[in-house]
Design an enzyme around this catalytic site. Structure first.
Site, mmCIF file in Angstrom:
data_model
loop_
_atom_site.group_PDB
_atom_site.id
_atom_site.type_symbol
_atom_site.label_atom_id
_atom_site.label_comp_id
_atom_site.label_asym_id
_atom_site.label_seq_id
_atom_site.Cartn_x
_atom_site.Cartn_y
_atom_site.Cartn_z
ATOM 1 N N GLY A 208 0.822 -1.207 0.000
ATOM 2 C CA GLY A 208 0.000 0.000 0.000
ATOM 3 C C GLY A 208 0.850 1.250 0.000
ATOM 4 N N ASN A 209 0.217 2.377 0.235
ATOM 5 C CA ASN A 209 0.962 3.638 0.318
ATOM 6 C C ASN A 209 0.316 4.518 1.371
ATOM 7 O OD1 ASN A 209 -1.055 5.519 -1.013
ATOM 8 N ND2 ASN A 209 -0.834 3.959 -2.589
ATOM 9 N N ARG A 210 0.958 5.663 1.627
ATOM 10 C CA ARG A 210 0.557 6.502 2.755
ATOM 11 C C ARG A 210 -0.522 7.533 2.428
ATOM 12 N NH1 ARG A 210 4.091 6.500 7.017
ATOM 13 N NH2 ARG A 210 6.166 5.663 6.606
ATOM 14 N N SER A 211 -1.097 7.493 1.257
ATOM 15 C CA SER A 211 -2.066 8.530 0.914
ATOM 16 C C SER A 211 -3.241 8.516 1.901
ATOM 17 C CB SER A 211 -2.594 8.296 -0.503
ATOM 18 O OG SER A 211 -3.593 9.241 -0.773
ATOM 19 N N ALA A 275 -3.651 7.819 -5.040
ATOM 20 C CA ALA A 275 -2.315 7.248 -5.235
ATOM 21 C C ALA A 275 -2.538 5.792 -5.631
ATOM 22 C CB ALA A 275 -1.511 7.350 -3.948
#
Ligand code: CTP
Length: 400
Positions: A208-211, A275
């Protein structure tokens, strides 16, 4: 500076308890709030609560403190009146100019912006009488927030819920800052994606990502405030639904693509603030991946995800559809942004410089919006709402 004066009108619905949270947000952010409940509202939340939380006396009718002429003064001195919840009865009284208690008198004497946050059962909301009253109030310049869809008082669900107090607060903040603005996106359908995709490896793990989704939510909220019908494709955000916005929750990039393409079919504009993971694991393990004693872990093999922004830019669902992308860059921001704009084929690209001042999860943002026509619009460091407003200004220009 004097604190902005807000009148919080509360009418008699079960959602009155949520107005306590709205009141807290308003007072804690430096507003002087006078609560004016109706007599019915006090069946749900008592005068002591309103008085203690606002720091002002509370009355429902015009016969208290008559020497201060409260039925005129409270409305006259307000910078904003917000009625939350607004029952169907309150909307009818406001639309017809009835004045049988302190709140209805206040609505007639106020010369400031007025916001209504209706909450009622779906049947009442959909009734032509209510819809005509809402149309009357909007025609006169009041902001009537669309109710949310979800669980109602009993076991039933439908349209009619009071939006989350944090979102009503955002509407109030915007109206106080900008006044009731021309709904320049009225009649338009806009699609916004926000948040960050998660690409599952097994039932418990993902890439995943931090968005945080905050920029996408700010875009959705401001478009709704400017009159657009808004579909927000939300990837793993956990944020309250913006008032008056259709939210479609998704998980992966593939799901996001499907939802965006479906919503974009009749959209005037699509803004890709999400994102999106560029890659996903080639294989999904249906059982949890276990450690194997004495063995190195298997490498994770990745495959490319579809580039949704490039796809919708290349195959516009309707002529004149405006497509907007986002890009986070660390070096050569403008040059890299120009190259990316050309590669993706969108009309506008919002380029953020990521570095010391983090963009992910913060309330603020700084960006340059590059246009395919060669334009360059700098947006100074400030709230994500301000960047959102600039994006919609540029979109509205291109739609006009
Ligand atoms: N985007 C998309 N589909 C993807 C990846 C990104 O639609 N599979 C969109 C994002 O929503 C955003 C923009 O493209 O609007 C961001 O692009 P970015 O990920 O920065 O560009 P990349 O093509 O991944 O370029 P690079 O890896 O060189 O930064």
């Amino acid at each position: 500076m004097d604190k902005p004066k807000v009148v919080l009108g509360v009418s008699g619905g079960i959602a009155a308890y949520k107005a306590c949270e709205l009141l807290r947000r308003l007072t804690e952010s430096g507003h002087d709030v006078r609560v004016v409940p109706t007599a019915s509202a006090l069946h749900f939340v008592g005068a002591a609560t309103w008085s203690a939380l606002s720091g002002h006396p509370v009355s429902t009718e015009v016969w208290d403190d008559v020497h201060e002429v409260p039925h005129v003064r409270i409305g006259q001195s307000a910078d904003l009146v917000i009625v939350a919840p607004a029952t169907t009865d309150m909307l009818a009284k406001a639309a017809h100019g009835l004045a049988d208690d302190l709140l209805t008198n206040t609505l007639l004497t106020a010369r400031c912006p007025v916001v209504f946050a209706p909450a009622m059962h779906t049947e009442m909301w959909e009734h032509p009488a209510t819809q005509e009253n809402v149309a009357t109030l909007r025609r006169r310049g009041a902001v009537v927030i669309e109710p949310a869809v979800g669980r109602l008082t009993g076991v039933d669900t439908g349209k009619g819920r009071l939006p989350d107090p944090t979102e009503i607060f955002e509407v109030c903040r915007r109206v106080l800052a900008r006044g009731v603005t021309e709904p320049d996106l009225k009649g338009r359908h806009v699609v916004v994606s926000g948040g960050g995709t998660r690409e599952p490896l097994d039932p418990v793990r993902f890439l995943g990502n931090r968005s945080s989704g905050k920029q996408g939510y700010a875009l959705a909220r401001t478009a709704a405030a400017r009159g657009a019908r808004v579909t927000l494709i939300a990837a793993n955000t956990g944020l309250p639904d913006p008032a008056g916005v259709d939210v479609v929750p998704v998980g992966t990039a593939v799901q996001l693509r499907e939802a965006v393409l479906k919503a974009a079919a009749d959209a005037d504009a699509v803004v890709m603030a999400a994102a999106v993971a560029d890659f996903r694991p080639a294989e999904y393990a249906s059982g949890k991946i276990k450690k194997k004693d004495g063995k190195e872990p298997d490498p994770i093999v990745l495959v490319r995800n579809p580039d949704i922004l490039a796809e919708i830019s290349a195959e516009r669902a309707r002529p004149g559809q405006v497509v907007v992308g986002f890009a986070a860059e660390t070096d050569d921001v403008l040059a890299n942004g120009r190259t990316k704009l050309a590669r993706k084929g969108c009309d506008l690209l919002v380029v953020n410089e990521v570095g010391e001042r983090k963009t992910f999860g913060s309330e603020e943002n700084e960006a340059v919006v590059l246009g395919a026509d060669g334009s360059e619009t700098a947006v100074p460091y400030g709230p994500k709402e301000a960047l959102a407003e600039t994006v919609w200004d540029l979109v509205a220009q291109r739609l006009a």
